[in-house]
Design a protein around this motif. Structure first.
Motif, PDB file in Angstrom:
ATOM      1  N   ARG A 129       0.831  -1.213   0.000  1.00  0.00           N
ATOM      2  CA  ARG A 129       0.000   0.000   0.000  1.00  0.00           C
ATOM      3  C   ARG A 129       0.858   1.251   0.000  1.00  0.00           C
ATOM      4  N   GLY A 164       1.968   1.880  -3.434  1.00  0.00           N
ATOM      5  CA  GLY A 164       0.927   1.958  -4.443  1.00  0.00           C
ATOM      6  C   GLY A 164       0.761   0.702  -5.266  1.00  0.00           C
ATOM      7  N   SER A 197      -1.080  -2.793  -6.036  1.00  0.00           N
ATOM      8  CA  SER A 197      -2.387  -3.410  -5.803  1.00  0.00           C
ATOM      9  C   SER A 197      -2.241  -4.776  -5.132  1.00  0.00           C
TER      10      SER A 197
END
Length: 450
Positions: free
Chosen positions: A220, A223, A225
């Motif tokens: 996270r 960034g 997924s």
């Protein structure tokens, strides 16, 4: 290979980075066989047949897990290369896909392994007295397989990112919980060998939950997924194919050892179980240097620094030899009292004392083999490792056959002869890995190995 022991301990330029990763990895790795030794001691209080059952079931479970060791080792190499090249997000993407692959494989192993459990126990030659205990332990412990594989994949991600501390904390916590639960369920609540198995299920799945949380939090922040990627899953599975072949070859050797020991007799399989766990403890300890090598070599090659990879390799081999010599002395020192920790059967005592002589003498060679294996794995040289493992397995099998058919059941020299055959296999591995490390074909630089 350049001469060993060319620099005094702790004075080499690469010692700091080796020990920054190897020391916490050492304690993380040692916690697993220490748990297995503790579990062996706890189950040993139930008698020789349950102890033999643990040995048979343990080989099946270790085989199922080690066939998927690429989830840790392949991920470490891939993530470390990306880390060295400054592509951390791409490394985490590979790690997320590795976690999904681990979950899929774990579910498949559980679904297929439960109905096949009786056949697996029988295939390892368990006697009528040992088989029920082995089957009970195996079927319950299969429930821990998805968690175990998630732990492997998560460990690979963090070590590739040069973080060896978090795996240490999780491993020690999970194994301490496992030992405590096993003691409670087996010794206090009298659940028998089933109690030991349920303790493993609870501890492994709890450890897996921690790894998933840590990796997802890091993803996270970058960034990345958390959803699986079809291309990533295919890439992770493809990269593990060669490591799968390598691991199958290694596991065939260990399975054949167990099968031969079981056919020599119940005391032999019980003594072999204890000797194998002691050997595993020492090998896992030396594997700390090898796993540090995976992360370090991957980072150097990702940063296009072949000279640094070569120098670090030389130093890690030196430390492998030193660790092996230390363990040889340690095994001989504790050998007279070791059998008393596991069983009160005098025949098992006698057999174990003989096997431990061979275990002690082959430690320096084991140190070199483990380190070289980790270095070539960190370089992504899995195809060579697969072929080398296959050919050395072929060297071992005739030696094992000679023990199986050359010694009768309950023959005291039989177990020592089996461990001598195992030492021949280790020597063959040392030759194949050493010849590869002398050359330059494994020194492929860049963020990803072609």
């Amino acid at each position: 290979m350049p001469a060993l022991l060319s620099a005094p301990p702790f004075r080499h330029a690469h010692d700091r980075e080796i020990f920054r990763l190897a020391v916490p990895t050492f304690f993380a790795l040692v916690s697993e066989p220490l748990f297995l030794l503790s579990d062996t001691a706890i189950v040993g209080t139930l008698g020789t047949a349950p102890l033999g059952g643990l040995g048979v079931a343990g080989q099946v479970l270790m085989t199922l897990a080690n066939l998927c060791i690429f989830l840790a080792y392949g991920t470490t190499s891939a993530v470390a290369r990306r880390f060295g090249a400054g592509e951390v997000a791409a490394g985490l993407r590979s790690g997320i896909d590795g976690l999904w692959l681990a979950l899929i494989i774990g579910a498949a192993v559980l679904a297929l392994g439960y109905p096949a459990a009786p056949w697996l126990v029988q295939a390892l030659g368990a006697s009528p007295e040992v088989a029920p205990h082995a089957l009970t332990y195996l079927r319950i412990s299969l429930l821990s397989t998805p968690g175990l594989l998630l732990i492997m994949a998560g460990t690979g991600v963090l070590r590739g990112l040069q973080d060896a501390t978090t795996p240490l904390v999780v491993a020690v916590g999970a194994n301490l919980a496992n030992i405590g639960l096993a003691a409670l369920l087996v010794l206090a609540l009298d659940w028998g060998i089933a109690g030991s198995a349920w303790a493993t299920v609870a501890a492994q799945n709890a450890g897996a939950a921690v790894y998933v949380a840590v990796v997802l939090r890091a993803a996270r922040r970058r960034g990345v997924s958390p959803a699986p990627s079809a291309d990533g899953l295919r890439s992770a599975a493809g990269a593990g194919a060669a490591l799968f072949v390598r691991t199958v070859s290694l596991r065939v050797v260990l399975i054949v050892c167990t099968a031969v020991a079981a056919r020599l007799g119940n005391p032999e399989i019980a003594a072999h179980q204890v000797a194998t766990q002691i050997w595993s403890l020492l090998v896992f300890a030396m594997d700390a240097i090898a796993i540090a090598g995976q992360a370090i070599i991957g980072r150097y090659l990702g940063a296009s620094n072949a000279a640094g990879a070569r120098a670090a390799t030389r130093r890690m081999i030196e430390w492998g030899v030193l660790a092996g010599l230390l363990f040889t002395v340690a095994v001989f020192a504790v050998r007279p009292w070791t059998p008393l920790l596991f069983t009160d059967d005098p025949q098992v005592h006698r057999l174990l004392l003989g096997a431990l002589v061979v275990v002690a003498l082959m430690q320096p060679l084991s140190g070199v083999v483990m380190v070289l294996d980790g270095i070539l794995m960190g370089a992504g040289d899995q195809r060579y490792l697969a072929w080398a493992s296959f050919w050395t397995m072929l060297v071992f099998l005739p030696c094992a056959a000679a023990v199986r058919y050359g010694f009768s059941a309950d023959s005291d020299p039989g177990l020592v002869a089996l461990w001598c055959a195992f030492a021949v296999w280790m020597a063959a591995r040392g030759v194949t890995l050493g010849l590869r490390a002398r050359g330059d074909a494994w020194l492929v630089i860049g963020a990803a190995r072609p």
